[in-house]
Design a protein around this motif. Structure first.
Motif, short mmCIF file in Angstrom:
data_model
loop_
_atom_site.label_atom_id
_atom_site.label_comp_id
_atom_site.label_asym_id
_atom_site.label_seq_id
_atom_site.Cartn_x
_atom_site.Cartn_y
_atom_site.Cartn_z
N ILE A 44 0.84 -1.20 0.00
CA ILE A 44 0.00 0.00 0.00
C ILE A 44 0.86 1.24 0.00
O ILE A 44 0.61 2.19 -0.76
CB ILE A 44 -0.97 -0.01 1.20
CG1 ILE A 44 -2.04 -1.08 0.99
CG2 ILE A 44 -1.61 1.36 1.41
CD1 ILE A 44 -2.87 -1.37 2.23
N LEU A 45 1.91 1.26 0.83
CA LEU A 45 2.79 2.42 0.86
C LEU A 45 3.48 2.62 -0.48
O LEU A 45 3.60 3.76 -0.97
CB LEU A 45 3.84 2.27 1.97
CG LEU A 45 3.32 2.44 3.40
CD1 LEU A 45 4.40 2.09 4.41
CD2 LEU A 45 2.82 3.86 3.61
N LYS A 46 3.93 1.54 -1.07
CA LYS A 46 4.60 1.63 -2.38
C LYS A 46 3.66 2.21 -3.41
O LYS A 46 4.03 3.11 -4.18
CB LYS A 46 5.09 0.25 -2.80
CG LYS A 46 5.85 0.25 -4.10
CD LYS A 46 6.36 -1.15 -4.42
CE LYS A 46 7.11 -1.15 -5.75
NZ LYS A 46 7.61 -2.48 -6.07
N LYS A 47 2.42 1.71 -3.43
CA LYS A 47 1.44 2.22 -4.39
C LYS A 47 1.10 3.68 -4.10
O LYS A 47 0.94 4.48 -5.02
CB LYS A 47 0.18 1.37 -4.37
CG LYS A 47 0.35 0.03 -5.05
CD LYS A 47 -0.92 -0.77 -5.04
CE LYS A 47 -0.69 -2.10 -5.75
NZ LYS A 47 -1.92 -2.87 -5.85
N ALA A 48 0.98 4.02 -2.83
CA ALA A 48 0.63 5.39 -2.46
C ALA A 48 1.71 6.37 -2.91
O ALA A 48 1.42 7.43 -3.47
CB ALA A 48 0.42 5.50 -0.95
N PHE A 49 2.98 6.00 -2.68
CA PHE A 49 4.07 6.90 -3.04
C PHE A 49 4.37 6.92 -4.53
O PHE A 49 5.03 7.83 -5.02
CB PHE A 49 5.32 6.58 -2.22
CG PHE A 49 5.24 7.11 -0.82
CD1 PHE A 49 5.41 8.46 -0.56
CD2 PHE A 49 4.97 6.25 0.23
CE1 PHE A 49 5.32 8.95 0.73
CE2 PHE A 49 4.88 6.74 1.52
CZ PHE A 49 5.06 8.09 1.77
N SER A 50 3.89 5.94 -5.25
CA SER A 50 4.10 5.94 -6.70
C SER A 50 2.87 6.46 -7.43
O SER A 50 2.83 6.48 -8.66
CB SER A 50 4.45 4.53 -7.18
OG SER A 50 3.36 3.66 -7.00
N GLY A 51 1.85 6.87 -6.68
CA GLY A 51 0.66 7.45 -7.29
C GLY A 51 -0.29 6.43 -7.89
O GLY A 51 -1.10 6.77 -8.74
N ARG A 52 -0.20 5.18 -7.45
CA ARG A 52 -1.07 4.15 -8.02
C ARG A 52 -2.12 3.64 -7.03
O ARG A 52 -2.81 2.69 -7.31
CB ARG A 52 -0.21 2.96 -8.49
CG ARG A 52 0.70 3.33 -9.65
CD ARG A 52 1.52 2.17 -10.14
NE ARG A 52 2.45 1.76 -9.09
CZ ARG A 52 2.71 0.51 -8.77
NH1 ARG A 52 2.13 -0.48 -9.38
NH2 ARG A 52 3.57 0.23 -7.82
#
Length: 76
Positions: A44-52
């Motif tokens: 979730i954090l990865k997606k949040a910080f990559s705008g996905r």
């Protein structure tokens, strides 16, 4: 020791072992779920910080630019 007392003690031991076995299974499930939750959190954090994580507004500035503005504001 009477046979009845011995039988009762064996029954108690059996019940304790059964419950300890259940507790071990529950502990394993908890550990598995904690690991799964950590993987989900990272995803979730990865997606949040990559705008996905959510649909993006094309008019929004990139997160990197916003973070840089925040840094500059803190140092001022």
């Amino acid at each position: 020791m009477s046979d009845r007392l011995l039988a009762e003690q064996l029954q108690i031991i059996s019940e304790i072992e059964r419950r300890l076995s259940i507790a071990d299974e529950i502990e394993q499930q908890i550990n598995t779920n904690l690991k799964r939750a950590e993987r989900m959190r990272q995803s979730i954090l990865k997606k949040a910080f990559s705008g996905r994580l959510v649909p993006q507004d094309p008019d929004d500035e990139p997160a990197g630019v916003l973070l840089e503005k925040i840094k500059q504001g803190q140092s001022a």
